[in-house]
Design a protein around this motif. Structure first.
Motif, PDB file in Angstrom:
ATOM      1  N   TYR A  26       0.828  -1.211   0.000  1.00 30.83           N
ATOM      2  CA  TYR A  26       0.000   0.000   0.000  1.00 30.83           C
ATOM      3  C   TYR A  26       0.862   1.260   0.000  1.00 30.83           C
ATOM      4  O   TYR A  26       0.512   2.258  -0.657  1.00 30.83           O
ATOM      5  CB  TYR A  26      -0.937  -0.014   1.212  1.00 30.83           C
ATOM      6  CG  TYR A  26      -1.977  -1.103   1.149  1.00 30.83           C
ATOM      7  CD1 TYR A  26      -2.973  -1.085   0.184  1.00 30.83           C
ATOM      8  CD2 TYR A  26      -1.965  -2.159   2.054  1.00 30.83           C
ATOM      9  CE1 TYR A  26      -3.934  -2.085   0.121  1.00 30.83           C
ATOM     10  CE2 TYR A  26      -2.917  -3.168   2.001  1.00 30.83           C
ATOM     11  CZ  TYR A  26      -3.893  -3.123   1.029  1.00 30.83           C
ATOM     12  OH  TYR A  26      -4.842  -4.123   0.967  1.00 30.83           O
ATOM     13  N   LEU A  34       2.069   1.878  -3.540  1.00 30.65           N
ATOM     14  CA  LEU A  34       0.991   2.439  -4.360  1.00 30.65           C
ATOM     15  C   LEU A  34       0.776   3.912  -4.029  1.00 30.65           C
ATOM     16  O   LEU A  34       0.556   4.744  -4.923  1.00 30.65           O
ATOM     17  CB  LEU A  34      -0.309   1.661  -4.126  1.00 30.65           C
ATOM     18  CG  LEU A  34      -0.341   0.193  -4.557  1.00 30.65           C
ATOM     19  CD1 LEU A  34      -1.653  -0.457  -4.126  1.00 30.65           C
ATOM     20  CD2 LEU A  34      -0.163   0.059  -6.070  1.00 30.65           C
ATOM     21  N   GLY A  41      -4.058   3.134  -2.165  1.00 30.07           N
ATOM     22  CA  GLY A  41      -2.765   3.071  -1.496  1.00 30.07           C
ATOM     23  C   GLY A  41      -2.692   3.969  -0.285  1.00 30.07           C
ATOM     24  O   GLY A  41      -2.148   3.584   0.759  1.00 30.07           O
ATOM     25  N   THR A  96      -2.434   2.327   3.336  1.00 27.61           N
ATOM     26  CA  THR A  96      -1.234   2.552   4.153  1.00 27.61           C
ATOM     27  C   THR A  96      -1.616   2.928   5.580  1.00 27.61           C
ATOM     28  O   THR A  96      -1.044   2.425   6.556  1.00 27.61           O
ATOM     29  CB  THR A  96      -0.374   3.671   3.540  1.00 27.61           C
ATOM     30  OG1 THR A  96       0.045   3.275   2.224  1.00 27.61           O
ATOM     31  CG2 THR A  96       0.862   3.942   4.395  1.00 27.61           C
ATOM     32  N   PHE A 148       2.485  -5.077  -6.451  1.00 28.28           N
ATOM     33  CA  PHE A 148       2.376  -3.773  -7.109  1.00 28.28           C
ATOM     34  C   PHE A 148       1.951  -3.952  -8.567  1.00 28.28           C
ATOM     35  O   PHE A 148       1.083  -3.220  -9.066  1.00 28.28           O
ATOM     36  CB  PHE A 148       3.711  -3.036  -7.033  1.00 28.28           C
ATOM     37  CG  PHE A 148       3.671  -1.656  -7.632  1.00 28.28           C
ATOM     38  CD1 PHE A 148       3.329  -0.566  -6.844  1.00 28.28           C
ATOM     39  CD2 PHE A 148       3.972  -1.444  -8.972  1.00 28.28           C
ATOM     40  CE1 PHE A 148       3.282   0.713  -7.388  1.00 28.28           C
ATOM     41  CE2 PHE A 148       3.924  -0.173  -9.519  1.00 28.28           C
ATOM     42  CZ  PHE A 148       3.579   0.911  -8.727  1.00 28.28           C
ATOM     43  N   TYR A 173      -1.785  -4.975  -8.544  1.00 29.06           N
ATOM     44  CA  TYR A 173      -2.711  -3.882  -8.249  1.00 29.06           C
ATOM     45  C   TYR A 173      -2.704  -2.812  -9.340  1.00 29.06           C
ATOM     46  O   TYR A 173      -3.639  -2.010  -9.420  1.00 29.06           O
ATOM     47  CB  TYR A 173      -2.357  -3.258  -6.899  1.00 29.06           C
ATOM     48  CG  TYR A 173      -3.026  -3.944  -5.727  1.00 29.06           C
ATOM     49  CD1 TYR A 173      -4.009  -3.312  -4.987  1.00 29.06           C
ATOM     50  CD2 TYR A 173      -2.666  -5.241  -5.365  1.00 29.06           C
ATOM     51  CE1 TYR A 173      -4.624  -3.938  -3.903  1.00 29.06           C
ATOM     52  CE2 TYR A 173      -3.264  -5.882  -4.287  1.00 29.06           C
ATOM     53  CZ  TYR A 173      -4.243  -5.235  -3.566  1.00 29.06           C
ATOM     54  OH  TYR A 173      -4.843  -5.862  -2.508  1.00 29.06           O
TER      55      TYR A 173
END
Length: 379
Positions: free
Chosen positions: A99, A102, A251, A255, A291, A294
């Motif tokens: 996350y 991202l 993201g 996070t 990554f 996503y």
């Protein structure tokens, strides 16, 4: 840069003034050749024309993208297994790096496109939606990982497929998607291929005893439900908003949510886990694979659909075998290869009647907000 966001808002307002969206050009350009049942030669030639019509550039790209995300899933499974074997079992901390990556890649780009003020307006207006999406995604990842700790492999593989009907249902809720019987058949064929893969694992004795089957099965069902919901919801978002906005918001909120959860549940484990070059390398490989997944998944949602994304993931066990041949010296069982072919056949059947362009095709009776979303997707 805020003009980009203003244009988007103005366009949505203009679209809301139309009671009906004209999708006739889209339908005319993407319709499949009809099947002629009048005679055997006519049926054969029309079926061949239908078969050739499937293999468009968009379909091939969708098929390849589906296998890319399936391969990424396999990489994450392999790297997670290696991390656990090296005394590094921190599932929530592990996904935090995803996350965060991202967030630092897509959020600055969103700010660049919208301007800082425009980005702030977007967060104030739509941030709560992305917060819910991120929360469900974080908890789905967490529960599925926890399920593998309690239940056996057979239950995990079968119950994980529950995400497919959940995704189909929420796609219908959001976009009033009408599924043709050939699409349902394609899904069933793919699930049949999954059954062959499960049988292969059982025959080669790859199952392991369940520590607490009831708890593990419950975790997997809830996690798969969250997966199906987040896939369909993200498709709905990326069909009406730029990809960098959706992924960047996922993201950012991921996070935050994931970081709080990791600090609460795994703060002790962070100090006792083995941090060395090997674990850091596997963690980096896991983050890179996730990554790519996503980033590719929203593109696949637009090219085809989130339902197609979910059934594409059913080939991941075959790629797991390929990794196992080289890393763990597995002996390949013959049923893996026809099972892979069955899943790919199901992916093709899924598009036998409807083209990828028609996956987001609108039901004329859909609500106004769905029509606005569809019009935004066609620009």
């Amino acid at each position: 840069m805020s003009e980009s966001l203003d244009y988007k808002r103005d366009f949505e307002d203009a679209a809301s003034a139309h009671s009906v969206v004209d999708t006739s050009n889209l339908a005319r350009d993407s319709v499949r050749p009809p099947i002629d049942y009048s005679s055997l030669p006519a049926f054969t030639s029309s079926s061949w024309a239908r078969w050739k019509s499937i293999w468009t550039r968009r379909f091939v790209l969708s098929l390849l993208a589906g296998q890319v995300v399936s391969l990424c899933i396999t990489v994450t499974n392999v790297t997670t297994t290696e991390l656990v074997s090296r005394n590094w079992s921190l599932p929530t901390t592990q996904t935090w790096f995803l996350y965060f990556s991202l967030f630092i890649i897509y959020t600055p780009y969103t700010m660049y496109k919208y301007g800082l003020k425009g980005w702030g307006q977007m967060v104030c207006r739509d941030g709560w939606k992305y917060f819910i999406l991120a929360a469900c995604d974080v908890e789905g990842n967490f529960l599925v990982v926890k399920a593998y700790n309690y239940t056996d492999l057979l239950s995990c593989m079968l119950l994980d497929a529950w995400a497919i009907p959940v995704c189909l249902f929420f796609c219908w809720v959001y976009m009033r998607t009408k599924y043709h019987w050939t699409q349902v058949l394609g899904v069933l064929v793919c699930v049949g291929g999954l059954g062959m893969l499960v049988a292969s694992d059982m025959l080669t004795d790859k199952n392991y005893p369940a520590l607490s089957r009831g708890k593990g099965d419950a975790f997997m069902i809830v996690g798969a439900t969250l997966y199906g919901f987040t896939n369909a919801t993200e498709e709905f978002f990326v069909r009406r908003s730029p990809l960098y906005e959706v992924v960047g918001q996922l993201g950012m909120w991921g996070t935050l949510i994931n970081g709080i959860q990791a600090a609460s549940l795994e703060h002790v484990g962070m100090t006792t886990a083995s941090w060395n070059s090997a674990t850091i390398g596997f963690l980096a490989a896991y983050t890179a694979a996730m990554f790519i997944l996503y980033t590719t998944a929203p593109l696949l949602y637009r090219m085809a659909s989130s339902a197609f994304y979910n059934i594409s993931l059913l080939t991941s066990d075959f790629y797991g075998l390929i990794f196992g041949l080289f890393l763990f010296h597995f002996s390949p069982y013959w049923l893996y290869f026809p099972a892979f072919c069955v899943v790919v056949t199901g992916l093709i059947i899924y598009f036998w009647h409807a083209t990828p362009e028609e996956q987001g095709k609108l039901d004329p009776k859909a609500p106004a907000y769905v029509r606005r979303m569809h019009l935004d997707d066609q620009v």
